[in-house]
Design an enzyme around this catalytic site. Sequence first.
Site, PDB file in Angstrom:
ATOM      1  N   ASN A   8       0.864  -1.175   0.000  1.00 13.06           N
ATOM      2  CA  ASN A   8       0.000   0.000   0.000  1.00 13.06           C
ATOM      3  C   ASN A   8       0.904   1.230   0.000  1.00 13.06           C
ATOM      4  O   ASN A   8       1.433   1.610   1.039  1.00 13.06           O
ATOM      5  CB  ASN A   8      -0.895  -0.031   1.255  1.00 13.06           C
ATOM      6  N   LYS A  10       0.108   4.260  -0.456  1.00  9.22           N
ATOM      7  CA  LYS A  10      -0.555   5.480   0.028  1.00  9.22           C
ATOM      8  C   LYS A  10      -0.277   6.631  -0.953  1.00  9.22           C
ATOM      9  O   LYS A  10      -0.203   6.388  -2.156  1.00  9.22           O
ATOM     10  CB  LYS A  10      -0.098   5.788   1.458  1.00  9.22           C
ATOM     11  N   HIS A  98      -9.493   1.691   4.496  1.00  8.09           N
ATOM     12  CA  HIS A  98      -8.238   1.892   5.221  1.00  8.09           C
ATOM     13  C   HIS A  98      -8.479   2.903   6.350  1.00  8.09           C
ATOM     14  O   HIS A  98      -9.242   3.857   6.178  1.00  8.09           O
ATOM     15  CB  HIS A  98      -7.140   2.392   4.276  1.00  8.09           C
ATOM     16  N   GLU A 100      -6.852   5.313   7.379  1.00  8.70           N
ATOM     17  CA  GLU A 100      -6.576   6.720   7.035  1.00  8.70           C
ATOM     18  C   GLU A 100      -7.775   7.339   6.318  1.00  8.70           C
ATOM     19  O   GLU A 100      -7.980   8.553   6.397  1.00  8.70           O
ATOM     20  CB  GLU A 100      -5.293   6.808   6.187  1.00  8.70           C
ATOM     21  N   GLU A 170      -5.744  -4.231  10.739  1.00  2.00           N
ATOM     22  CA  GLU A 170      -4.699  -3.233  10.956  1.00  2.00           C
ATOM     23  C   GLU A 170      -5.039  -2.395  12.182  1.00  2.00           C
ATOM     24  O   GLU A 170      -5.816  -1.430  12.084  1.00  2.00           O
ATOM     25  CB  GLU A 170      -4.602  -2.297   9.743  1.00  2.00           C
ATOM     26  N   GLY A 176       2.328   2.649  10.846  1.00  2.00           N
ATOM     27  CA  GLY A 176       3.336   3.693  10.656  1.00  2.00           C
ATOM     28  C   GLY A 176       4.014   4.141  11.935  1.00  2.00           C
ATOM     29  O   GLY A 176       4.689   5.171  11.957  1.00  2.00           O
ATOM     30  N   SER A 216       3.156  -1.692  10.682  1.00  2.00           N
ATOM     31  CA  SER A 216       4.591  -1.778  10.986  1.00  2.00           C
ATOM     32  C   SER A 216       5.191  -3.159  10.691  1.00  2.00           C
ATOM     33  O   SER A 216       6.043  -3.642  11.435  1.00  2.00           O
ATOM     34  CB  SER A 216       4.866  -1.347  12.429  1.00  2.00           C
TER      35      SER A 216
HETATM   36  P1  PGA Z   1       2.705   0.606   7.752  1.00  2.00           P
HETATM   37  O1  PGA Z   1       1.265   0.844   7.099  1.00  2.00           O
HETATM   38  O2  PGA Z   1       3.219  -0.710   7.204  1.00  2.00           O
HETATM   39  O3  PGA Z   1       3.530   1.770   7.294  1.00  2.00           O
HETATM   40  O4  PGA Z   1       2.528   0.549   9.231  1.00  2.00           O
HETATM   41  C1  PGA Z   1       0.378  -0.217   6.911  1.00  2.00           C
HETATM   42  C2  PGA Z   1      -0.891   0.289   6.267  1.00  2.00           C
HETATM   43  O5  PGA Z   1      -1.336   1.406   6.599  1.00  2.00           O
HETATM   44  O6  PGA Z   1      -1.484  -0.387   5.419  1.00  2.00           O
END
Ligand code: PGA
Length: 255
Positions: A8, A10, A98, A100, A170, A176, A216
């Site tokens: 992903n 983003k 997601h 976000e 998640e 992140g 992460s």
């Molecule tokens: P990350 O993000 O691996 O940077 O923690 C995962 C995601 O948001 O899909």
Amino acid sequence: MKRLFVANWKMNKTRAETREFLSRFYELAADFASNASVTVCPPFTALDCASAFLGAQSNVRFDLGAQNIHWEGNGAFTGDISGAMLLDFGVKSVIVGHSERYQYFGETPGNVSRRAAAALKIGVRPIICVGEKREDFEAGRSKDVVLHQLQESLEQIPEIADGSIVIAYEPVWAIGTGLAATPEIAEGMHRAIRTVLCERFGKTGGESVAILYGGSVTPENIASYIAQPNVNGALVGGASLVAEKFAALVQGGSN
Ligand code: PGA
């Protein structure tokens, strides 16, 4: 079931950066184990060049996904993208819900469900994300929150064909942040998600759904997640932006 690794990206990478990643990743992917299935989800603006790049190669070991889809086929929805537009680029999967999107863009589980149903209808595999916030985790209500969100996100999906949907767990506090959930926390939640899926779609249907962990994930910790019986792969943000790193993660998770 094959192990599924989803990149992903983003809001990252221009077309030139996308081509650079893909040409390197294509070479590295030649060594992927046969039980690894890999999807790369660039931003909408890079789908065209990614699709052209992949179309010009042979034996491509990964496919293309997108990061969102509107539930209507077309119409007055300024700034949005329909399933037909995604199909134009050979997109096979799409991330929906997601965290976000919830956090910054007012996403709701009801609309996530409509997005997922719209994707399924045109043969695109929805990757439906669920996850609890830090305060829910700290208050010990992760399962209640996540399973409720899951039920709502599945509302518009009365039935599935084998493997036609993917669920990504998640935890918001792990995205992140470098604070990945322990493999035991992930497995506990995945088991609970599996139970809901089996109740809803029958044992065969529920067991056909890949449940990914996200938050992460790195080349260093992927093996500990994959060792869990109900973790079938990973949804990867930060560690998917560098071809060598993401390829190492895929390899670490499929050996
Ligand atoms: P990350 O993000 O691996 O940077 O923690 C995962 C995601 O948001 O899909």
